[in-house]
Design an enzyme around this catalytic site. Structure first.
Site, PDB file in Angstrom:
ATOM      1  N   GLU A 106       0.683  -1.200   0.125  1.00 35.44           N
ATOM      2  CA  GLU A 106       0.067   0.070   0.098  1.00 35.44           C
ATOM      3  C   GLU A 106       0.859   1.329  -0.002  1.00 35.44           C
ATOM      4  O   GLU A 106       1.880   1.354   0.782  1.00 35.44           O
ATOM      5  CB  GLU A 106      -1.049   0.060   1.154  1.00 35.44           C
ATOM      6  CG  GLU A 106      -2.046  -1.076   1.072  1.00 35.44           C
ATOM      7  CD  GLU A 106      -2.914  -0.891   2.382  1.00 35.44           C
ATOM      8  OE1 GLU A 106      -4.131  -1.307   2.308  1.00 35.44           O
ATOM      9  OE2 GLU A 106      -2.422  -0.792   3.485  1.00 35.44           O
ATOM     10  N   CYS A 119       3.417   8.484   1.106  1.00 35.93           N
ATOM     11  CA  CYS A 119       4.250   7.458   1.817  1.00 35.93           C
ATOM     12  C   CYS A 119       4.262   6.310   1.181  1.00 35.93           C
ATOM     13  O   CYS A 119       3.050   5.932   0.627  1.00 35.93           O
ATOM     14  CB  CYS A 119       3.296   7.502   3.127  1.00 35.93           C
ATOM     15  SG  CYS A 119       3.584   6.262   4.345  1.00 35.93           S
ATOM     16  N   CYS A 126       6.511  -6.781   6.711  1.00 40.96           N
ATOM     17  CA  CYS A 126       7.534  -6.352   7.689  1.00 40.96           C
ATOM     18  C   CYS A 126       8.028  -7.482   8.451  1.00 40.96           C
ATOM     19  O   CYS A 126       7.280  -8.084   8.941  1.00 40.96           O
ATOM     20  CB  CYS A 126       7.070  -5.119   8.390  1.00 40.96           C
ATOM     21  SG  CYS A 126       8.578  -4.324   9.293  1.00 40.96           S
ATOM     22  N   CYS A 130       6.753  -5.618  15.294  1.00 43.24           N
ATOM     23  CA  CYS A 130       6.362  -4.594  16.465  1.00 43.24           C
ATOM     24  C   CYS A 130       4.883  -4.817  16.766  1.00 43.24           C
ATOM     25  O   CYS A 130       4.024  -4.822  15.861  1.00 43.24           O
ATOM     26  CB  CYS A 130       6.595  -2.989  16.023  1.00 43.24           C
ATOM     27  SG  CYS A 130       8.299  -2.846  15.810  1.00 43.24           S
ATOM     28  N   CYS A 133       1.738  -2.651  15.463  1.00 39.64           N
ATOM     29  CA  CYS A 133       1.845  -2.081  14.066  1.00 39.64           C
ATOM     30  C   CYS A 133       0.939  -3.401  13.213  1.00 39.64           C
ATOM     31  O   CYS A 133       1.503  -4.402  13.231  1.00 39.64           O
ATOM     32  CB  CYS A 133       3.371  -1.881  13.600  1.00 39.64           C
ATOM     33  SG  CYS A 133       3.289  -1.538  11.864  1.00 39.64           S
ATOM     34  N   CYS A 371      -0.165   5.939  10.245  1.00 42.58           N
ATOM     35  CA  CYS A 371       0.890   5.242  10.783  1.00 42.58           C
ATOM     36  C   CYS A 371       0.518   3.975  11.422  1.00 42.58           C
ATOM     37  O   CYS A 371      -0.296   3.837  12.429  1.00 42.58           O
ATOM     38  CB  CYS A 371       1.651   6.115  11.641  1.00 42.58           C
ATOM     39  SG  CYS A 371       3.208   5.516  12.508  1.00 42.58           S
TER      40      CYS A 371
END
Length: 380
Positions: A106, A119, A126, A130, A133, A371
């Protein structure tokens, strides 16, 4: 015992070669190998980077008999839009892309009165894990190529140029252009989409060059308007400091103490807070660029005033700025954003140490584009 964490993208077929993967010298060599005169590389590059030409039929300065072949060899389709959703009256636009191998990523375009920020994602998924997230919880699929990163920006610029984003239509002053200031051109790039940029170091650095090199080599965006984020891969931060690229380094810290950061940012079990900040201060000293310290405020987890004081003492007198991020909701998360009074107290404590701080605008929250919310889920 310290846990050694290694993040390696699974081996997959490579994306097809694209113009944006290559330096200008490499483009000329590739054109020559195709039996064309090397100056055709300059023409093709100008169409892609400067004119944002989307159709080979519009490249009328190229021989008609060569256009399709050149496009097939150097301008293959890399990103296919799956879904586009918008909020803020269309000024914030998130696109879900399908890559050549079915992987999903995205990107988010945000138009403000004085600038347009893209962005971009550097990985599909990933590997940093974390827990707050959505991207980190999805795991790592693979690294993106240089061109797959650059294409996200070019697609955003074309969207402005075609009038798909309010204020970016063909009739607007500077519409569709890249670089410079103004709300009608792509002017700012943040590597804060999916992935850990410094875990895909070579492709990201090459992408930055394509973004900042002047046309026809690249898009001509100011390097000072490019931000590369990291959770704290210390050797890569040190390497970035010596690249000669005055981009902004953003460190996703989220906790000033190792005990909590080991949980919130698992890579901290490899490189501790002191090491991460040490590399950041070296980056600031080498480049003269202020470091952005990213800190997601999580209710009753990391928003205590004593942690603000600890963070303030760590940053006092340093070339740094704190970017506080109200935690954005993600599916299944047990955590939420701090109370307004706790957020205000945190800001006050940092300011009492002379540390500059701002609270980030939560653009895109309604479309899971803020975010920590990018998950590239087809059903979201």
């Amino acid at each position: 015992m310290t846990t050694q964490l290694t993040f390696v993208a699974p081996r997959r077929a490579k994306p097809p070669r694209h113009l944006a993967d290559l330096s200008m010298a490499e483009r000329r060599a590739a054109i020559a190998e195709l039996g064309e005169k090397p100056f055709r590389a300059d023409q093709l590059s100008r169409h892609y980077f400067a004119k944002l030409t989307g159709s080979v039929a519009d490249m009328t300065d190229l021989p008609a008999g060569s256009r399709e072949r050149l496009a097939a060899e150097l301008l293959p389709d890399l990103l296919t839009p799956v879904r586009e959703i918008a909020c803020d009256d269309g000024a914030t636009r998130k696109t879900l892309w399908r890559l050549f191998d079915g992987a999903l990523v995205e990107s988010v375009l945000m138009r403000y009165p004085d600038r347009v920020t893209m962005c971009v994602s550097s990985q599909a998924g990933c590997g940093m894990n974390c827990p707050f997230c959505a991207t980190g919880q999805a795991g790592l699929t693979r690294n993106l190529s240089t061109a797959e990163i650059v294409e996200q920006v070019v697609a955003g610029a074309r969207a402005l140029n075609s009038g798909q984003v309010p204020g970016g239509g063909v009739g607007a002053k500077g519409a569709g252009r890249v670089g410079g200031q103004g709300g009608n051109r792509v002017s700012n790039i943040v590597f804060m989409g999916m992935g850990e940029p410094l875990a895909n170091y070579k492709a990201v650095i090459n992408a930055v060059h394509r973004l900042v090199d002047p046309a026809p080599e690249g898009l001509g965006i100011s390097a000072r308007h490019v931000t590369v984020s990291t959770v704290g891969l210390v050797p890569a931060i040190e390497k970035l400091a010596n690249e000669g690229l005055p981009v902004t380094l953003a460190v996703s810290l989220h906790a000033p103490d190792d005990e909590l950061r080991d949980t919130l940012v698992p890579i901290n079990t490899r490189w501790k807070v002191s090491e991460v900040l040490g590399a950041a201060w070296n980056y600031a000293a080498t480049t003269g660029r202020r470091v952005s310290i990213e800190y997601a405020l999580i209710r009753d987890i990391n928003d205590q005033e004593w942690r603000a004081d600890l963070l303030g003492r760590l940053l006092k007198g340093k070339l740094a700025h704190v970017n506080l991020i109200p935690l954005n909701p993600t599916p299944g998360s047990k955590w939420t954003a701090s109370r307004p009074k706790d957020e205000r107290a945190f800001v006050h404590r940092l300011e009492s140490h002379g540390v500059p701080v701002t609270v980030r605008d939560t653009r895109g929250r309604e479309i899971d584009g803020a975010c920590g919310q990018l998950a590239a889920a087809p059903d979201r």
